[in-house]
Scaffold this active site. Structure first.
Site, PDB file in Angstrom:
ATOM      1  N   ASP A   1      16.248  -2.752 -28.571  1.00  0.00           N
ATOM      2  CA  ASP A   1      15.947  -3.219 -29.930  1.00  0.00           C
ATOM      3  C   ASP A   1      14.607  -3.927 -30.027  1.00  0.00           C
ATOM      4  O   ASP A   1      14.267  -4.459 -31.076  1.00  0.00           O
ATOM      5  CB  ASP A   1      17.077  -4.143 -30.433  1.00  0.00           C
TER       6      ASP A   1
ATOM      7  N   ASP B   1       9.908 -17.512 -24.250  1.00  0.00           N
ATOM      8  CA  ASP B   1      10.781 -16.512 -23.650  1.00  0.00           C
ATOM      9  C   ASP B   1       9.986 -15.612 -22.697  1.00  0.00           C
ATOM     10  O   ASP B   1       8.939 -15.072 -23.080  1.00  0.00           O
ATOM     11  CB  ASP B   1      11.368 -15.681 -24.804  1.00  0.00           C
ATOM     12  N   ASN B   2      10.481 -15.475 -21.464  1.00  0.00           N
ATOM     13  CA  ASN B   2       9.893 -14.518 -20.504  1.00  0.00           C
ATOM     14  C   ASN B   2       8.366 -14.583 -20.399  1.00  0.00           C
ATOM     15  O   ASN B   2       7.693 -13.544 -20.490  1.00  0.00           O
ATOM     16  CB  ASN B   2      10.269 -13.093 -20.925  1.00  0.00           C
TER      17      ASN B   2
ATOM     18  N   LYS C   1      21.397  -4.347 -31.964  1.00  0.00           N
ATOM     19  CA  LYS C   1      22.509  -4.429 -31.021  1.00  0.00           C
ATOM     20  C   LYS C   1      23.785  -4.873 -31.739  1.00  0.00           C
ATOM     21  O   LYS C   1      23.732  -5.721 -32.646  1.00  0.00           O
ATOM     22  CB  LYS C   1      22.201  -5.448 -29.921  1.00  0.00           C
TER      23      LYS C   1
ATOM     24  N   LYS D   1      24.545 -14.255 -28.759  1.00  0.00           N
ATOM     25  CA  LYS D   1      23.313 -13.494 -28.938  1.00  0.00           C
ATOM     26  C   LYS D   1      23.531 -12.322 -29.897  1.00  0.00           C
ATOM     27  O   LYS D   1      22.589 -11.822 -30.506  1.00  0.00           O
ATOM     28  CB  LYS D   1      22.825 -12.944 -27.590  1.00  0.00           C
ATOM     29  N   TYR D   2      24.810 -11.863 -30.012  1.00  0.00           N
ATOM     30  CA  TYR D   2      25.059 -10.664 -30.805  1.00  0.00           C
ATOM     31  C   TYR D   2      26.043 -10.880 -31.945  1.00  0.00           C
ATOM     32  O   TYR D   2      26.350  -9.948 -32.665  1.00  0.00           O
ATOM     33  CB  TYR D   2      25.554  -9.538 -29.881  1.00  0.00           C
TER      34      TYR D   2
ATOM     35  N   GLU E   1      10.408 -20.130 -19.833  1.00  0.00           N
ATOM     36  CA  GLU E   1      11.682 -19.531 -19.437  1.00  0.00           C
ATOM     37  C   GLU E   1      11.393 -18.361 -18.504  1.00  0.00           C
ATOM     38  O   GLU E   1      11.477 -17.208 -18.897  1.00  0.00           O
ATOM     39  CB  GLU E   1      12.468 -19.057 -20.675  1.00  0.00           C
TER      40      GLU E   1
END
Lengths: 683, 683
Positions: free
Chosen positions: B379, B415-416, B284, B555-556, B444
């Site tokens: 990604d 995460d998730n 990304k 984040k990017y 999360e």
């Protein structure tokens, strides 16, 4: 590896060879066990104490099962309720439907009296997921070539799933052939339409793979009763008072003569107070005096004398042949005989000599008398259930129940069960039901709420309740909402007695005939089960001063009544029993809802079937002295009608018919005319 | 016959010989099993899904256990809570006390991190019953000769009960001798006084027979955490953004330089976003663009590249030695390192070649990209957990956790987790805890409520919550009451994040500096655990237009900030962390109560210890724009004070001290000055 994991491995995508699976899987049982429950099934209701006790329903009654069901991620899932009637070894299956917030539900009705079970299965529905994703992509105009290949794969998986009837498997094979044909000719629209056709969806429900099939860990027990356990109208009497002459001890034959009268009022259970021989030691005299005089008959709860105990009949009532005749005659009148089951013994009961180990002996060689503080019962002694008495007294009492079942009795009103161990009841009810699943046990327990609920949990089909002392609108509403909507609604069925030989409620002592009609209306329409003790229909109310007891109580003497004397409320009783029997909404205790009536002296409620095809409204004045009126809401919204809609109304007590236009209506009740109104409404 | 029945048989009255007992008893196991539970123990709380999941507490935290306990009849009963810390095989015992309505309770605190258990025993207390009945008779002036003989019998029973220490048994024998002496000399008063003396009561509690001892059927599991699982303040950052220069990739050494700053604000957990190598395929670009430009660093959630995967470190951050140095340095600053555990892989992750069976391949040989509708992540690809991947991926992920534990990390923000199977989490958390019971897992999961709760049930120590979107008084009150008073309070501990790299809440986008101070006050004082994502202290708020995302998200891309720039709220943060650490009431998430403040823009609540020795009141304006004031109730009744009582007040934010006289007080908050007030009160 568990079957479920093995099954999961065969689905959706071609498994790669992975030697570690078998090896490590065998070594990790915890992993396998946990992995088998990928789809979560929790919050199952109804379920009593984690399945420790049975949910109660009667044959034909709806049971709605709900559970929280979900899996990780966003995949589609599906679920089914499995249930099994008594005696069946195979599960029947019914699909569950999504309700909201991860809650799913399904409704079934059991048809047979006996122990039944249900459980739940759930799975990831890759077929539904495929349809969802393929449709989304196609609607967006994207290429779905890959999806079509995957869809074909799901049909292949279905064929090897070992699900479905031979016909369904054959149909799935035919489907595959058609799809392959369409694929070969490059007809993408044709493939998509066939894969999403109603028939294909239907077929794959039957043969498609149930990926990650989870099974709820418990088989939830349900006790299925015959209907009378949940829906009955009791009439209670002392057989010895039925001669019509205080100087002549009544007999079973005298009771028989009363049957047409009781049938005319519409009752279906005739409950006889204890019919066993009565002890003479410490016999009670009239009005509970400690000394009996010559000729005093004593309390029938002082069970047992030289003539025998719990398996004997008081000689003055008649013989076993007379009893059998009564049972038959009652049956012919649509009445089922219930007897009183009281475990205590008079000091003259044969058990005391035969089984001294069943009693509490004091250091001076006497037996402790029974007490139920603050009451004292000098004429009876209690057995105990442990120490030297276990299991022999358990067996003896079970055999006493079975003895009377053999004599044609299936309904037992059990005296003071809360002073006997709960484990005994759980065991003996189960034992009796093995012989007679239609046996009905009514718990006469007036005690703390959790003890009353526990008796219902361990198996009692019916329970005495606090109804007898709930008089105000707030009290009645709160109590009925607890009984019909909280967890206990699934295992406890109250029997609303308006009075008993032990309870002459203050309300009835002070409210006159209108008060009797009010309590009758409430008991008969709020309760699935209700009962009256004879004399209620005559508005008998004379108390021992300052107490909730009857003066000249039949517990201690023979009484005689003119059963049709003026001022009786036999017509009201017959009316309410007719309402109960002629309207499907009355069959369910939990079909109740309270609605708004703007007057705190008036209770207003509905009983209605889930489909609203039977819909009754009740307006009952709680004030026996003054006329009461007020506006009230007709629950048009429950019938799918707007606030200005109209309904057809039949006023059942008067036979009038009319219509109500609009939600707000007004009614007026005069206690001297009729303190209640009953309406049957149809849209 | 069970032991309990055998035991019951030996008590209270001399058993008669009864040959049927042994014979029939052996034949009826159901009877024996049921009979063993004469005293009912039900409605045990806390207990999660019938003991299927552990209740959570931290070492030193109170656990109050309650149950409905009762027996048939009117006998006296007694009960005790049994509990066992991790590693212990013997039960410890603490008496339970009667609460009300057949409810009993006891409070304990576990001291060791690890799996613990509790259960309950209850028994008929014939000693207490004897005292009750003997006193009643004696007070009424009746003869108690028989009672004294029976009392002596109870002492004899105690000697043969095999209960108590040798010393206690000896004392009981001495008691018996004294009683026999008094009996021989006819001293009835002496016998009665000795039998009812405090020392005798005490002694017989230890040695007396526990008649009909019932044991609750389950050993209820409790997971005992270290305190940080329930009480922590998190600071979250991207290590690569810590160089202070957008053109230089930050390193662990750069993070170290920030430690004094983070310590000064009073945090205790430093949470690093993913530190692994990042893939290049489909990387990304800035602001989540689908195409990365030359030099773009990519999302750290696209884990794995040629440099390695979940057990590797991004080379530009440093080496394992650098990481170890950071862990140590953080520790020296009172900060514990938490890392991000995200299971997804970039298309360049080594696992894809090594373990193709862990991924979802499509018919064309590609892997499905990850989606979390409506979001898409081109990604990354997700692993799956069944079919060919079970159990190998389970083991690999467990080993990844253990790898980082070996590196000194004990806290994992996962995460998730709701898109991975619940059984996997239950298994892996248990596996990791076998090695490191102090491991802490934060889920999360922003998803449906029952899924979030299930993750907590299967073992997560902390959970993300809906707090981030609860802004109004009604919303906050309702949500906090659910979290602190409903069943989930016993297994779910929210971590109140004010913002995250994924969530730039609308409230913060639009409320300016006062809004940041408001959300800080709420999170730090309502939450046992709370967290901020770096930039919050600077009131960073710029969103992607119309979204809850940050513009120029870290984040990017690499960002650089002046961490002490004007307008920061570092002092507020330090203040609240000080309040948290210096007041015992703050340690418990459930010590919360809302009280009346007559202004709907003001939230008013207390945190207090059960003994009220630590008592804080919080007044927080929810309106960041306009001054707010109003009257409020000082909860004098909780301190045992009358409505006109007075309390000493320390206003902690300003350092003022004063007294409030009377229950109704007034306060005023100006958002530009300080939108909150914190009071410590003492009577």
């Amino acid at each position: 590896m568990s079957d479920v994991i093995e099954k999961a491995k065969t689905t959706a995508a071609p498994p790669k060879s992975n030697p570690s699976v078998a090896k490590a899987g065998a070594a990790d049982e915890v992993l396998s066990k946990l992995a088998a429950d990928r789809v979560v099934i929790e919050g199952v209701a109804p379920e009593i104490d984690g399945g420790r006790f049975a949910v109660k329903r009667f044959a034909g009654e709806d049971l709605t099962v709900e559970a929280d069901i979900f899996a990780d991620g966003h995949d589609k899932i599906d679920a089914a309720l499995l249930y099994r009637e008594t005696g069946e070894s195979e599960w029947r299956e019914v699909p569950m439907a999504f309700v909201e917030n991860d809650r799913w539900g399904a409704t079934v009705a059991f048809s047979k009296n006996g122990p039944a079970h249900f459980t739940i299965i759930a799975w990831r529905d890759l077929n539904a997921l495929w349809r969802y994703e393929a449709k989304k992509k196609r609607d967006a105009g994207l290429d779905i070539t890959l999806e079509l290949v995957e869809g074909l794969g799901l049909v292949k998986d279905a064929i090897s799933s070992e699900r479905g009837t031979p016909e369904e498997v054959q149909a799935t094979q035919a489907l595959l052939k058609r799809l392959e044909g369409l694929s070969a000719s490059g007809d993408k629209d044709g493939q998509y339409e066939l894969l999403t056709a109603y028939e294909t969806v239907d077929l794959l429900y039957c043969t498609g793979v149930r990926t990650n099939l989870s099974r709820y860990e418990r088989q939830v027990p349900v006790w299925v009763d015959r209907e009378r356990a949940a829906f009955s109208a009791w009439y209670e009497l002392f057989p010895r008072s039925q001669s019509g002459d205080v100087n002549r001890h009544g007999t079973f034959a005298d009771v028989e003569k009363r049957l047409p009268d009781i049938k005319e009022m519409g009752f279906d259970v005739l409950y006889l107070l204890p019919i066993h021989p009565i002890g003479v030691t410490n016999r009670k005299g009239k009005n509970n005096s400690l000394k009996a005089l010559e000729g005093d008959v004593g309390s029938p709860y002082a069970i047992g004398g030289i003539e025998g105990g719990h398996d004997a009949i008081h000689p003055e009532l008649g013989t076993f042949a007379d009893f059998a005749h009564l049972v038959k005659a009652a049956e012919a009148h649509g009445l089922e005989i219930a007897i009183d089951f009281a475990i205590q013994c008079s000091p003259d009961h044969p058990w005391i000599k035969e089984h001294p180990e069943w009693f509490d002996w004091r250091p001076d060689g006497t037996i402790k008398f029974a007490e139920n503080p603050p009451k004292k019962y000098e004429d009876i002694v209690n057995v105990h259930f442990y120490r030297g008495a276990i299991p022999s007294i358990w067996y003896a009492l079970r055999d006493a129940f079975l003895f009377w079942i053999e004599k044609g009795v299936k309904i037992f009103r059990v005296d003071n069960p809360h002073t006997k161990p709960f484990p005994f009841w759980e065991w003996v009810i189960e034992e009796v039901r093995k012989v007679e699943p239609g046996a009905i046990f009514l718990a006469e327990a007036f005690t703390r709420p959790k003890m009353m609920k526990r008796l219902a949990k361990v198996g009692y089909n019916q329970s005495y309740s606090y109804f007898t002392w709930r008089n105000s609108k707030a009290e009645l509403t709160e109590y009925l909402e607890e009984l019909t909507t909280e967890e206990c609604a699934d295992y406890m069925r109250p029997n609303f007695f308006v009075n008993t030989p032990d309870i002459n409620p203050v309300f009835l002592q002070t409210s006159g005939r209108p008060g009797f009609r009010i309590r009758l209306a409430l008991a008969a329409t709020l309760g699935g089960n209700y009962g009256v003790y004879s004399g209620f229909e005559l508005c008998e109310y004379k108390p021992v001063k300052g107490k909730e007891e009857y003066l000249d109580s039949e517990k201690y003497e023979i009484r005689a009544f003119d059963w049709k004397r003026e001022g009786n409320i036999r017509e009201d009783i017959a009316f309410f029993n007719r309402v109960r029997n002629e309207n499907a909404a009355m069959k369910s205790f939990t079909s109740l809802a309270f609605f708004k009536f703007w007057n705190d002296n008036v209770l207003y409620y509905a009983k209605r079937t889930p489909d609203r095809s039977s819909y009754l409204l009740f307006i009952v004045s709680l004030n026996p002295f003054d006329p009461q009126g007020g506006h009230f809401e007709v629950p048009l919204w429950e019938l799918g009608l707007p606030d200005n809609g109209s309904v057809k109304v039949e006023a059942l007590a008067t036979g009038q018919s009319f219509r109500w236009h609009g939600k707000i209506q007004h009614w007026w009740l005069n206690p001297l005319e009729r303190p209640y109104a009953v309406f049957r409404i149809t849209p």
